[in-house]
Motif scaffolding. Structure first.
Motif, PDB file in Angstrom:
ATOM      1  N   ASP A   1       8.194   6.326   4.484  1.00 57.60           N
ATOM      2  CA  ASP A   1       8.002   4.959   4.991  1.00 57.60           C
ATOM      3  C   ASP A   1       7.955   4.924   6.516  1.00 57.60           C
ATOM      4  O   ASP A   1       6.991   4.454   7.119  1.00 57.60           O
TER       5      ASP A   1
ATOM      6  N   ASP B   1       4.054  -1.737  -6.484  1.00 53.56           N
ATOM      7  CA  ASP B   1       3.906  -1.018  -5.208  1.00 53.56           C
ATOM      8  C   ASP B   1       2.916   0.130  -5.341  1.00 53.56           C
ATOM      9  O   ASP B   1       2.083   0.366  -4.451  1.00 53.56           O
TER      10      ASP B   1
ATOM     11  N   THR C   1       3.988   3.792   1.561  1.00 50.94           N
ATOM     12  CA  THR C   1       4.856   3.082   0.626  1.00 50.94           C
ATOM     13  C   THR C   1       5.481   4.147  -0.262  1.00 50.94           C
ATOM     14  O   THR C   1       4.821   4.736  -1.114  1.00 50.94           O
TER      15      THR C   1
ATOM     16  N   ASN D   1       3.396   2.556  10.223  1.00 51.75           N
ATOM     17  CA  ASN D   1       3.526   1.734   9.018  1.00 51.75           C
ATOM     18  C   ASN D   1       3.286   0.269   9.354  1.00 51.75           C
ATOM     19  O   ASN D   1       4.103  -0.376  10.002  1.00 51.75           O
TER      20      ASN D   1
ATOM     21  N   ALA E   1      -0.522   0.353  -3.190  1.00 46.42           N
ATOM     22  CA  ALA E   1      -0.611   1.396  -2.173  1.00 46.42           C
ATOM     23  C   ALA E   1      -1.555   2.531  -2.555  1.00 46.42           C
ATOM     24  O   ALA E   1      -2.184   3.139  -1.695  1.00 46.42           O
TER      25      ALA E   1
ATOM     26  N   ASP F   1       3.562  -2.276   7.597  1.00 49.84           N
ATOM     27  CA  ASP F   1       4.577  -3.167   7.042  1.00 49.84           C
ATOM     28  C   ASP F   1       5.720  -3.418   8.031  1.00 49.84           C
ATOM     29  O   ASP F   1       6.410  -4.432   7.953  1.00 49.84           O
TER      30      ASP F   1
ATOM     31  N   LYS G   1      -1.842   4.508   1.021  1.00 44.45           N
ATOM     32  CA  LYS G   1      -0.444   4.442   1.438  1.00 44.45           C
ATOM     33  C   LYS G   1       0.553   4.969   0.417  1.00 44.45           C
ATOM     34  O   LYS G   1       1.713   5.180   0.745  1.00 44.45           O
TER      35      LYS G   1
END
Length: 801
Positions: free
Chosen positions: A192, A393, A198, A684, A397, A686, A169
């Motif tokens: 994103d 992060d 990410t 994504n 990722a 997230d 990611k």
């Protein structure tokens, strides 16, 4: 300025370039993939009488590389038909076509002179205002744009995808000296929202963020392994899932990536970071130099730290490299007392305090390892980034870590971490002590459902940007809890929507989870507008709790088992027929009961990386939570006048009978598990819970009406049953399936045919559920089914008996 990315050009079709091209095709973008023209013919081309002027020859490099990528496993493409979005070509004939693209991505060999030459060629055809980026793992961005036009430099920066581009990611964005803020802002959001990445804006320093810290971690381990007398198996045991890292851990990961790739980056860091306090750690230890000389580079050369061979019995065996003798030997099982202490701790983040307190070699290893890592990342602020959350992060990722180094340090305790560092002779950056002195005793805090991080420059806690698009369940689990039991938590997502989150091992569905779903629906029907069923674990759910089923079946508690199956069915029907909309948000492994739950939702909001299927055949049963019924219902809904209805039903039958699992959510449409026009996919993960909540609100606001249970399902009776039984007989006779496979398939055939009805009839869902439950229960009385369940519980793999 508004930008739309409709078409991109990828220059360079190697492993990375083809992977990037495939991922843009995944999200619906048209791709032009270009590479150099071959300088000589292959033997095959000569035999065909082709010349170097033939287009098929001139495009051969791009074509061959793309073909190899599409054949690779795991696949870089969500669905094979998406490859049609990619057009190949060559840099001599087709470079002028980049005038019509919105973004040019250079992915040629990692040599500055070659990259600069390519940029010179690109600028001849590039339309002003077009994005132009380089995928590089370490070449300074400011060198690349030297000599280019002002417009080129304003729209130029580094965009570092990690390999494989579909699965990892991290998307590092590295500005050049003149990159405009508009370009940076656009790429940050695009990575994103559209690429599912990410996005992390990094400084233009050697290896940027992810590789700078990641390669330090690996090189540090290379030096520690000899110093501490550890085997490679021991290091992989210590640095794998127990600390929330991939199963490939350290040495298996290096084998997969390629030792030469790692050495290239490490050498670059050694040469270009002379002021780095850990400079000497980037110098290659002797055993690495020997492996490079021997070309023991890992999977690509057939041997690295591990080597796969055939033993005397003709079976495959994995040998391990002894780092003292540099000879391969049989693998050794690694075990440590400290790791045993963490077996009852489910979340890796909660294990770190125990691990660093270990009294054995494992404890020594973790203290030494984390002390070095904590010191190193503290000194990288503000060299590689001003913001510590970006380091976390990047590691999560780009390297698949569940927790970044600052999160781990917080879990251990900053003061305890400092004590460990002092004992190991490591020194943190001065700002850490200053932070503690100012009254801040953690790198992260949670406030009103948002994550805040310690900002070194302002010496205060600052909100991590970009969270408004996300709902982070970890941040609201306690503050917004409405109800809970041991395996589920019901949270208030706001705007009248609840979420029910599974918390069982591997998110298996047992009595407590079913209770939680029913309770959440009860509460939502009385006080809320809708319900989401979603979580943010590695996998949505691996299915029903087969351990519970096994115990009931072994003890012949068939009445209790029948009630348990009925409770599962009734709960799925409540998901379908409650008075409020229910949105299910699957991701990762969504198997068996997890799949059945998704199929009964008012709407599915699936992550693109959803591997979903009805896999019950692998444990000797048929789908018993409404899955067999639902596939029959969906087949019935496809029947059209004058169609051969049996053919449609057979496709759904085979989906269950072959235990097909989609390799992406897009493939789940083909299997009839997701439904086009109703269910949606988000790239994504997230964003998934927030998106699911949005659709629950939309359904509620549109005036949701409780559906009426179906009584109009057309089943084909003896016509279908006879055809299916003939088919299973021939499969068994041809030795394609075992006798027990045949028995399971015949049970499924009976259910999906609607029994042995003399003619096609219309039946209710409950009629099919009763047939399904009876078949499931009868299979649980079979010894071979119990053997399959037991084998799955012991090994995690299906048994064919």
């Amino acid at each position: 300025m508004k930008r739309n990315i409709k078409k991109v050009a990828v220059i360079g079709s190697g492993i990375m370039g083809s992977g990037i091209a495939c991922h843009f095709a995944n999200i619906g973008v048209e791709v032009l993939l270009l590479d150099i023209v071959p300088r000589e013919l292959t033997d095959k081309e000569q035999q065909k009488g082709l010349s170097l002027n033939d287009k098929v020859v001139r495009n051969r490099i791009a074509n061959d590389n793309l073909t190899a990528a599409l054949k690779s496993n795991p696949s870089p493409i969500y669905h094979k038909k998406f490859a049609d979005r990619i057009t190949t070509g060559n840099l001599e004939d087709d470079l002028s076509k980049i005038s019509g693209v919105d973004w040019v991505i250079e992915v040629v060999v990692e040599r500055l002179d070659i990259k600069k030459k390519v940029f010179e060629q690109i600028e001849q055809y590039r339309t002003p205002g077009t994005l132009i980026t380089s995928n590089t793992s370490g070449i300074p961005i400011h060198f690349m744009s030297e000599g280019r036009s002002e417009d080129f430099q304003r729209h130029f920066c580094g965009t570092h995808f990690f390999n494989p581009a579909r699965y990892l990611k991290l998307f590092e964005i590295i500005p050049g000296p003149k990159t405009s803020e508009e370009v940076l802002g656009f790429l940050n959001v695009y990575g994103d929202k559209f690429l599912g990445k990410t996005s992390v804006v990094a400084k233009d320093t050697p290896a940027f963020i992810g590789n700078r810290v990641g390669i330090f971690g690996i090189m540090s381990l290379f030096h520690q392994v000899k110093e501490m007398g550890l085997t490679i198996e021991e290091v992989d045991k210590l640095t794998g899932p127990v600390i929330g890292r991939p199963k490939s851990a350290t040495f298996r990961t290096v084998d997969v990536v390629g030792l030469d790739t790692l050495v290239h980056v490490a050498n670059g860091l050694y040469e270009n970071c002379p002021e780095d306090e850990a400079h000497e750690l980037f110098k290659l230890p002797g055993f690495i130099n020997t492996m490079m000389e021997n070309k023991w580079l890992g999977s690509k050369t057939g041997q690295g730290f591990y080597k796969k061979v055939k033993n005397d019995d003709g079976k495959s065996e994995i040998l391990s490299l002894d780092l003292d003798t540099l000879e391969y030997r049989p693998g050794k099982k690694a075990s440590f007392a400290t790791l045993e202490l963490t077996k009852t701790i489910d979340r890796p983040i909660d294990r770190f305090k125990v691990l660093v307190g270990g009294k054995d070699k494992a404890g020594d290893f973790y203290r030494k390892n984390f002390a070095a890592m904590f010191a190193y990342v503290s000194h990288r602020i503000s060299e590689i980034t001003d913001d510590l959350y970006k380091i976390d992060d990047a590691m999560k990722a780009g390297f698949g870590w569940e927790n970044g180094p600052f999160e781990i340090w917080d879990a251990i305790g900053i003061k305890d971490g400092l004590e460990i560092m002092k004992a190991e002779g490591e020194k943190p950056a001065a700002w850490v002590e200053e932070m503690l002195g100012s009254g801040n005793d953690s790198f992260y805090t949670i406030k009103d459902g948002n994550t805040y991080y310690y900002d070194v420059s302002s010496r205060s806690q600052v909100k991590v940007p970009g969270q408004d698009a996300f709902i982070i369940l970890n941040n609201i689990r306690e503050s917004k809890k409405v109800w809970s039991n041991s395996d589920t938590i019901v949270e208030d997502l706001g705007d009248g929507i609840l979420n029910v989150e599974f918390r069982s091992k591997m998110n298996t569905i047992g009595g407590e989870v079913l209770q939680g779903i029913n309770k959440a629906i009860d509460i939502a029907e009385k006080e809320y507008d809708g319900l989401v069923i979603g979580n943010q674990a590695a996998n949505f759910s691996v299915g029903a709790n087969i351990g519970m089923i096994f115990m009931m079946a072994v003890e012949q508690e068939y009445d209790e088992l029948n009630m348990a199956i009925k409770m599962f069915q009734d709960t799925m029907m409540r998901v379908r027929y409650s008075s409020i909309p229910v949105v299910v948000a699957p991701h990762g492994m969504t198997l068996g009961g997890g799949c059945e739950m998704s199929m009964h939702a008012d709407k599915v909001v699936a992550a693109a990386e959803t591997y979903i299927g009805l896999v019950e055949f692998g444990v000797g049963v048929i789908p018993g939570g409404g899955g067999s019924k639902e596939m029959t219902l969906r087949a019935s809904d496809t029947f059209k006048k004058d169609d051969v209805e049996l053919n449609a039903l057979r496709e759904y039958f085979l989906t269950i009978g072959t235990a097909k699992v989609s390799t992406s959510a897009y493939e789940a449409y083909d299997l009839g598990i997701l439904q086009k026009g109703k269910d949606i996919i988000v790239v994504n993960k997230d964003r998934q819970i927030a998106e699911a909540k949005k659709h629950a609100v939309l359904l509620a606001d549109a005036g949701y009406t409780q559906p009426v249970k179906r009584k109009d399902i057309k089943v084909l009776g003896k016509q279908a049953l006879g055809a299916f039984l003939v088919g299973t007989d021939s499969m068994y006779a041809g030795k394609y399936i075992s006798e027990h496979d045949k028995k399971i398939a015949n049970k499924l055939a009976y259910v999906m045919a609607g029994g042995d009805l003399s003619e096609a009839s219309h039946v209710s869902e409950q009629y099919l559920l009763d047939l399904e439950r009876e078949a499931f229960l009868s299979l649980c009385t079979e010894r071979k089914t119990l053997e399959r369940i037991q084998h799955m519980l012991k090994t995690g793999k299906p048994l064919r008996n």
